[in-house]
Write an enzyme that holds these catalytic residues in place. Sequence first.
Site, PDB file in Angstrom:
ATOM      1  N   SER A 102      26.376  70.799  11.806  1.00 39.25           N
ATOM      2  CA  SER A 102      25.958  71.763  10.785  1.00 39.25           C
ATOM      3  C   SER A 102      24.521  72.200  11.089  1.00 39.25           C
ATOM      4  CB  SER A 102      26.011  71.099   9.409  1.00 39.25           C
ATOM      5  OG  SER A 102      25.028  70.071   9.344  1.00 39.25           O
ATOM      6  N   ASP A 108      29.085  74.235  12.927  1.00 42.94           N
ATOM      7  CA  ASP A 108      29.787  74.223  11.634  1.00 42.94           C
ATOM      8  C   ASP A 108      28.985  75.067  10.633  1.00 42.94           C
ATOM      9  OD1 ASP A 108      31.702  73.374   9.773  1.00 42.94           O
ATOM     10  OD2 ASP A 108      30.582  71.562   9.233  1.00 42.94           O
ATOM     11  N   HIS A 132      38.897  73.081   5.725  1.00 43.09           N
ATOM     12  CA  HIS A 132      37.609  72.410   5.480  1.00 43.09           C
ATOM     13  C   HIS A 132      37.778  71.445   4.311  1.00 43.09           C
ATOM     14  CE1 HIS A 132      34.467  74.694   7.833  1.00 43.09           C
ATOM     15  NE2 HIS A 132      35.603  75.293   8.165  1.00 43.09           N
ATOM     16  N   GLY A 133      36.754  70.641   4.096  1.00 40.21           N
ATOM     17  CA  GLY A 133      36.780  69.715   2.952  1.00 40.21           C
ATOM     18  C   GLY A 133      38.004  68.825   3.000  1.00 40.21           C
ATOM     19  N   GLY A 142      32.379  67.220   0.409  1.00 41.73           N
ATOM     20  CA  GLY A 142      31.810  66.026  -0.218  1.00 41.73           C
ATOM     21  C   GLY A 142      32.873  65.101  -0.784  1.00 41.73           C
ATOM     22  N   ASP A 187      30.201  81.477   8.811  1.00 37.40           N
ATOM     23  CA  ASP A 187      30.681  81.369   7.431  1.00 37.40           C
ATOM     24  C   ASP A 187      30.069  82.491   6.606  1.00 37.40           C
ATOM     25  OD1 ASP A 187      31.436  80.840   4.904  1.00 37.40           O
ATOM     26  OD2 ASP A 187      30.643  78.798   4.801  1.00 37.40           O
TER      27      ASP A 187
HETATM   28  P1  13P Z   1      34.540  66.792   3.960  1.00 34.93           P
HETATM   29  O1  13P Z   1      33.327  66.784   3.074  1.00 34.93           O
HETATM   30  O2  13P Z   1      35.792  66.739   3.146  1.00 34.93           O
HETATM   31  O3  13P Z   1      34.506  65.726   4.982  1.00 34.93           O
HETATM   32  O4  13P Z   1      34.574  68.198   4.716  1.00 34.93           O
HETATM   33  C1  13P Z   1      33.796  68.411   5.869  1.00 34.93           C
HETATM   34  C2  13P Z   1      33.755  69.855   6.256  1.00 34.93           C
HETATM   35  O5  13P Z   1      34.503  70.700   5.806  1.00 34.93           O
HETATM   36  C3  13P Z   1      32.742  70.215   7.261  1.00 34.93           C
HETATM   37  O6  13P Z   1      32.714  71.590   7.514  1.00 34.93           O
HETATM   38  O1  G3H Z   2      30.103  71.309   5.617  1.00 36.30           O
HETATM   39  C1  G3H Z   2      29.753  70.195   5.355  1.00 36.30           C
HETATM   40  C2  G3H Z   2      29.602  69.126   6.354  1.00 36.30           C
HETATM   41  O2  G3H Z   2      29.967  67.925   5.738  1.00 36.30           O
HETATM   42  C3  G3H Z   2      28.208  69.065   6.897  1.00 36.30           C
HETATM   43  O3  G3H Z   2      27.343  68.678   5.913  1.00 36.30           O
HETATM   44  O4  G3H Z   2      25.457  70.321   5.903  1.00 36.30           O
HETATM   45  O5  G3H Z   2      25.219  67.993   4.933  1.00 36.30           O
HETATM   46  O6  G3H Z   2      25.366  68.329   7.410  1.00 36.30           O
HETATM   47  P1  G3H Z   2      25.755  68.846   6.051  1.00 36.30           P
HETATM   48 ZN    ZN Z   3      33.220  72.815   5.840  1.00 32.96          ZN
END
Ligand code: 13P
Ligand code: G3H
Ligand code: ZN
Length: 349
Positions: A50, A83, A223-224, A190, A105
Amino acid sequence: MPLVSMRQLLDEAAKGGYGVGAFNVNDMEQIQAIMGAAKETNSPVIIQASRGARQFAQDKYLFHLILAAAELNPEIPIAMHQDHGNSFETCKSAIELGYTSVMMDGSLKEDGKTPASFDENVAVTKKVVDFAHPRGVTVEGEIGVLGGVEDGHGAGGSGLEHITDPDQAVEFAERTGVDALAIAIGTSHGAYKFTKKPDGSVLKMDVLIKIHQRLPNTHLVMHGSSSVPKDLQDIVNEYGGKLKETWGVPVEEIQLGIRNGVRKINVDTDNRLAMTGAIRKVLWTQPEKFDPRDYMKPAREAMQKVVATRMTQFGQAGHAGDYKPVTIAEIAKGYADGSLTTKPLVAAR
Ligand code: 13P
Ligand code: G3H
Ligand code: ZN
């Protein structure tokens, strides 16, 4: 093996009918955990960073750690992915560093909080595609908005506020030419995704299936997608943590997604929980310890176990040696001559 195009990894996954986990990294131990799991299960991998991770570790440290992973594991195809890029500049800087894939994004404005309009999203995503493809780099876009906020990124709210509209998904894919498309189906980033085991009223697998029917050639991204297993929550809480009761995305729902066009599954939270639980356990039960290796080694092992389990559940296990990597220059040629058709073949309108 040099870093591989994410497009190639996802095309191969589509051919083989499996999904590929995309795991977030911030440091050496997380990269080692993923590579340990990839070796153990013989899996191709997507490693992603990220904006926060790039800042935390510093670009050069992080990127050279990934290069070390590639050098030490020549038999494993690795795609390196940005990401949640929040702007053209973020994606451009990742491409210039050597990332083989970026996510633009554009579902949120550059502040990473405010939902963007459809046209704004199309414009910035197309700009990234036009920059990335001649350089052989894969692009993931996002349409619809996930719930939650992670590290200041996210519109907040529940995952149900901005579910992807299938018509918009088709128009978005056609107008931008993205290789992969993240959709919002009720998940949040999260640990706090659902207040009970999710059913169809909060996790919209029906929307995902509809989008796949309309866009059969676009790789879908969930995602998520952490499952937030209770045993990982329990370890954190047993050793002094204070997590509230919560539910993630059940693995069987992800597997349903994989049967319906999902090729990339983003997981970060499960690994965070595994590492934190392992570290808490050492510090709680052996308070005399102060050598970071005493808690980072179990943390790395705990993450490797989660990643290896997901690789098996997503179906990527056993597929590392299926194909030879195509060079990024050849991939760029494929975009230029149209053989890597990026415009999806749209089924029934
Ligand atoms: P989680 O928080 O569910 O692990 O999702 C991670 C994510 O989508 C990173 O882009
Ligand atoms: O998109 C969310 C990922 O879990 C990355 O999280 O931005 O805290 O590194 P972060
Ligand atoms: Zn994500």
